[in-house]
Design an enzyme around this catalytic site. Structure first.
Site, PDB file in Angstrom:
ATOM      1  N   ASP A  56       2.799  -4.466  -8.991  1.00  0.00           N
ATOM      2  CA  ASP A  56       2.346  -3.627  -7.806  1.00  0.00           C
ATOM      3  C   ASP A  56       1.797  -2.517  -8.486  1.00  0.00           C
ATOM      4  O   ASP A  56       1.801  -2.266  -9.711  1.00  0.00           O
ATOM      5  CB  ASP A  56       3.748  -3.191  -6.900  1.00  0.00           C
ATOM      6  CG  ASP A  56       3.274  -2.298  -5.894  1.00  0.00           C
ATOM      7  OD1 ASP A  56       2.398  -2.357  -5.047  1.00  0.00           O
ATOM      8  OD2 ASP A  56       4.029  -1.263  -5.634  1.00  0.00           O
ATOM      9  N   SER A  57       0.940  -1.504  -7.706  1.00  0.00           N
ATOM     10  CA  SER A  57       0.424  -0.321  -8.251  1.00  0.00           C
ATOM     11  C   SER A  57       1.430   0.446  -8.823  1.00  0.00           C
ATOM     12  O   SER A  57       1.130   1.443  -9.448  1.00  0.00           O
ATOM     13  CB  SER A  57      -0.504   0.195  -7.038  1.00  0.00           C
ATOM     14  OG  SER A  57       0.567   0.421  -6.035  1.00  0.00           O
ATOM     15  N   TYR A  91      -3.233   3.168  -5.742  1.00  0.00           N
ATOM     16  CA  TYR A  91      -4.388   2.180  -5.679  1.00  0.00           C
ATOM     17  C   TYR A  91      -5.236   2.540  -4.690  1.00  0.00           C
ATOM     18  O   TYR A  91      -6.511   2.247  -4.223  1.00  0.00           O
ATOM     19  CB  TYR A  91      -4.262   0.800  -5.769  1.00  0.00           C
ATOM     20  CG  TYR A  91      -3.758   0.117  -7.266  1.00  0.00           C
ATOM     21  CD1 TYR A  91      -3.471   1.154  -8.425  1.00  0.00           C
ATOM     22  CD2 TYR A  91      -3.918  -1.140  -7.317  1.00  0.00           C
ATOM     23  CE1 TYR A  91      -3.136   0.686  -9.492  1.00  0.00           C
ATOM     24  CE2 TYR A  91      -3.379  -1.585  -8.700  1.00  0.00           C
ATOM     25  CZ  TYR A  91      -3.144  -0.793  -9.697  1.00  0.00           C
ATOM     26  OH  TYR A  91      -2.600  -1.411 -11.050  1.00  0.00           O
ATOM     27  N   GLY A  92      -4.343   2.892  -3.319  1.00  0.00           N
ATOM     28  CA  GLY A  92      -4.714   2.976  -2.143  1.00  0.00           C
ATOM     29  C   GLY A  92      -5.946   3.739  -1.660  1.00  0.00           C
ATOM     30  O   GLY A  92      -6.681   3.303  -0.735  1.00  0.00           O
ATOM     31  N   CYS A  95       1.529  -5.784  -3.693  1.00  0.00           N
ATOM     32  CA  CYS A  95       0.765  -4.600  -3.416  1.00  0.00           C
ATOM     33  C   CYS A  95      -0.099  -5.018  -2.094  1.00  0.00           C
ATOM     34  O   CYS A  95      -0.917  -5.914  -2.490  1.00  0.00           O
ATOM     35  CB  CYS A  95       0.159  -4.046  -4.430  1.00  0.00           C
ATOM     36  SG  CYS A  95      -0.832  -2.663  -4.194  1.00  0.00           S
ATOM     37  N   THR A 109      -2.639  -3.408  -1.082  1.00  0.00           N
ATOM     38  CA  THR A 109      -3.853  -2.722  -1.332  1.00  0.00           C
ATOM     39  C   THR A 109      -4.589  -3.909  -2.338  1.00  0.00           C
ATOM     40  O   THR A 109      -5.737  -4.333  -2.214  1.00  0.00           O
ATOM     41  CB  THR A 109      -4.028  -1.545  -2.157  1.00  0.00           C
ATOM     42  OG1 THR A 109      -3.276  -0.524  -1.294  1.00  0.00           O
ATOM     43  CG2 THR A 109      -5.209  -1.046  -2.618  1.00  0.00           C
ATOM     44  N   GLU A 137       7.832   8.415  -1.070  1.00  0.00           N
ATOM     45  CA  GLU A 137       8.186   8.717  -2.715  1.00  0.00           C
ATOM     46  C   GLU A 137       8.800   9.957  -2.755  1.00  0.00           C
ATOM     47  O   GLU A 137       9.460  10.315  -3.706  1.00  0.00           O
ATOM     48  CB  GLU A 137       6.631   8.750  -3.509  1.00  0.00           C
ATOM     49  CG  GLU A 137       6.353   7.155  -3.447  1.00  0.00           C
ATOM     50  CD  GLU A 137       5.247   6.998  -4.613  1.00  0.00           C
ATOM     51  OE1 GLU A 137       4.772   7.795  -5.271  1.00  0.00           O
ATOM     52  OE2 GLU A 137       5.311   5.833  -4.979  1.00  0.00           O
ATOM     53  N   CYS A 145       1.988  -2.373   3.483  1.00  0.00           N
ATOM     54  CA  CYS A 145       2.089  -1.712   2.290  1.00  0.00           C
ATOM     55  C   CYS A 145       3.662  -1.570   2.100  1.00  0.00           C
ATOM     56  O   CYS A 145       4.454  -1.686   2.737  1.00  0.00           O
ATOM     57  CB  CYS A 145       1.696  -0.387   2.572  1.00  0.00           C
ATOM     58  SG  CYS A 145       1.896   0.925   1.297  1.00  0.00           S
ATOM     59  N   THR A 146       3.666  -1.794   0.520  1.00  0.00           N
ATOM     60  CA  THR A 146       5.157  -2.086  -0.012  1.00  0.00           C
ATOM     61  C   THR A 146       6.046  -0.932   0.491  1.00  0.00           C
ATOM     62  O   THR A 146       7.191  -1.045   0.345  1.00  0.00           O
ATOM     63  CB  THR A 146       4.732  -1.733  -1.464  1.00  0.00           C
ATOM     64  OG1 THR A 146       4.012  -0.638  -1.896  1.00  0.00           O
ATOM     65  CG2 THR A 146       4.261  -2.855  -2.178  1.00  0.00           C
ATOM     66  N   HIS A 147       5.427   0.375   0.784  1.00  0.00           N
ATOM     67  CA  HIS A 147       6.442   1.419   0.988  1.00  0.00           C
ATOM     68  C   HIS A 147       6.892   1.388   2.403  1.00  0.00           C
ATOM     69  O   HIS A 147       8.064   2.174   2.498  1.00  0.00           O
ATOM     70  CB  HIS A 147       5.873   2.844   0.757  1.00  0.00           C
ATOM     71  CG  HIS A 147       5.480   3.095  -0.680  1.00  0.00           C
ATOM     72  ND1 HIS A 147       4.834   2.226  -1.469  1.00  0.00           N
ATOM     73  CD2 HIS A 147       5.539   4.182  -1.368  1.00  0.00           C
ATOM     74  CE1 HIS A 147       4.873   2.907  -2.636  1.00  0.00           C
ATOM     75  NE2 HIS A 147       5.316   3.917  -2.585  1.00  0.00           N
TER      76      HIS A 147
HETATM   77  N1  DGL Z   1       1.585  -0.656  -3.499  1.00  0.00           N
HETATM   78  C1  DGL Z   1       0.418   0.148  -2.549  1.00  0.00           C
HETATM   79  C2  DGL Z   1       0.329  -0.814  -1.431  1.00  0.00           C
HETATM   80  O1  DGL Z   1       1.112  -1.684  -0.982  1.00  0.00           O
HETATM   81  C3  DGL Z   1       0.911   1.347  -2.190  1.00  0.00           C
HETATM   82  C4  DGL Z   1       0.638   2.498  -3.123  1.00  0.00           C
HETATM   83  C5  DGL Z   1      -0.712   2.789  -3.453  1.00  0.00           C
HETATM   84  O2  DGL Z   1      -1.490   3.207  -2.812  1.00  0.00           O
HETATM   85  O3  DGL Z   1      -1.137   2.309  -4.459  1.00  0.00           O
HETATM   86  O4  DGL Z   1      -0.807  -0.693  -0.522  1.00  0.00           O
END
Ligand code: DGL
Length: 270
Positions: A10-11, A42-43, A73, A75, A151, A185-187
């Site tokens: 993941d990012s 990364y987003g 991820c 993204t 976060e 998205c992961t979060h």
């Molecule tokens: N892991 C990214 C996603 O699932 C979120 C965090 C990022 O922007 O890198 O899109």
């Protein structure tokens, strides 16, 4: 059967929400996790940069002899959609399994998709849903503040900042009367309670980490690669920036405590 680890990347550390689901579904699997904490997020980055980072992340996992690569991820999955074609091991990202689950879940054919700006700009979920069923109506919304909010740990159901952001971003989906929303998205699973309360408990929230873990288990079974040793799987964690405080942040996403089993990698070399 194979005792080689599954590689997940993941990012950053958000992909640990997918690791949590993998461990629940396949407790005997060994897992190697790479979080690109030195280059997160990364987003908001360009397509070229995200693709280059994704290739390096996957190469790092391959150098650890993984039997499968999972892009947790959203993204990366939506932007580097051909990554799997170049890999010598089975691969899944989050798009196809999550889109399929959403199409199966909706009753009124109105699906919302939320994700980072890059994910929404790619239209990857929308295209996959429409490929599966041309009758679906897809409504997309980027929610760039959700990642920093999570976060910062603003995730309790009465947090005023999180509640305000949810209302601001998701009003459009509520107005469109979607009955299913992809948490792309992961979060976002960490905001599930607040999102559910705002859009209504009858709206189904599809967790990309969970659907992808289910798909990964199916793939390993199909290929005869499940770990059938009967022993509890081990997780090794790698990051591209400082390892201090890793367990504090990681336990937020894993929702269980983990030790300091983490090493730093120079990802530019892969
Ligand atoms: N892991 C990214 C996603 O699932 C979120 C965090 C990022 O922007 O890198 O899109």
């Amino acid at each position: 059967m194979s005792v080689q680890p599954i590689g997940v990347f993941d990012s950053g550390l958000g992909g640990l929400t997918a690791v949590k689901q993998l461990r629940a579904i396949m407790p005997h699997e060994n897992i190697i996790y790479f979080g690109d904490t030195g280059r997160v997020p990364y987003g908001n980055r360009s397509v070229e940069t995200i693709r280059r980072y994704a290739a390096q992340d996957a190469n790092f996992l391959l150098s650890n002899n993984v039997k499968m690569v999972i892009a947790a991820c959203g993204t990366v999955s939506s932007t580097a959609s051909d990554l799997g074609e170049k890999l010598p091991v089975p691969y899944t990202n989050v798009i196809a399994p999550t889109a399929k689950a959403a199409v199966e879940a909706t009753k009124n054919g109105r699906i919302g998709v939320i994700g980072t700006r890059a994910t929404i700009l790619s239209c990857a979920y929308k295209k996959e849903i429409e490929r599966l069923d041309g009758g679906m109506k897809v409504f997309q919304k980027d929610c760039p503040l959700f990642v920093p909010i999570v976060e910062e740990g603003f995730i309790s159901s009465d947090d005023p900042i999180a509640r305000l952001a949810v209302e601001r971003y998701l009003k459009v989906l509520k107005d469109e009367k979607v009955d299913t929303i992809i948490l792309g998205c992961t979060h976002y699973p960490l905001l599930k309670a607040i999102i559910g309360e705002y859009v209504g408990m009858e709206v189904k929230l599809i967790d990309s980490g969970k659907e992808t873990a289910i798909r990964a288990a199916e793939l390993l079974k199909e290929k005869g690669l499940l770990n059938e040793s009967g022993e509890e799987g081990e997780c090794k964690f790698f990051v591209s920036d400082r390892t201090e405080d890793f367990s504090n942040v990681a336990s937020l996403f894993l929702q269980s405590s983990i030790g300091e089993n983490v090493s730093r990698v120079d990802i530019q070399h892969f």
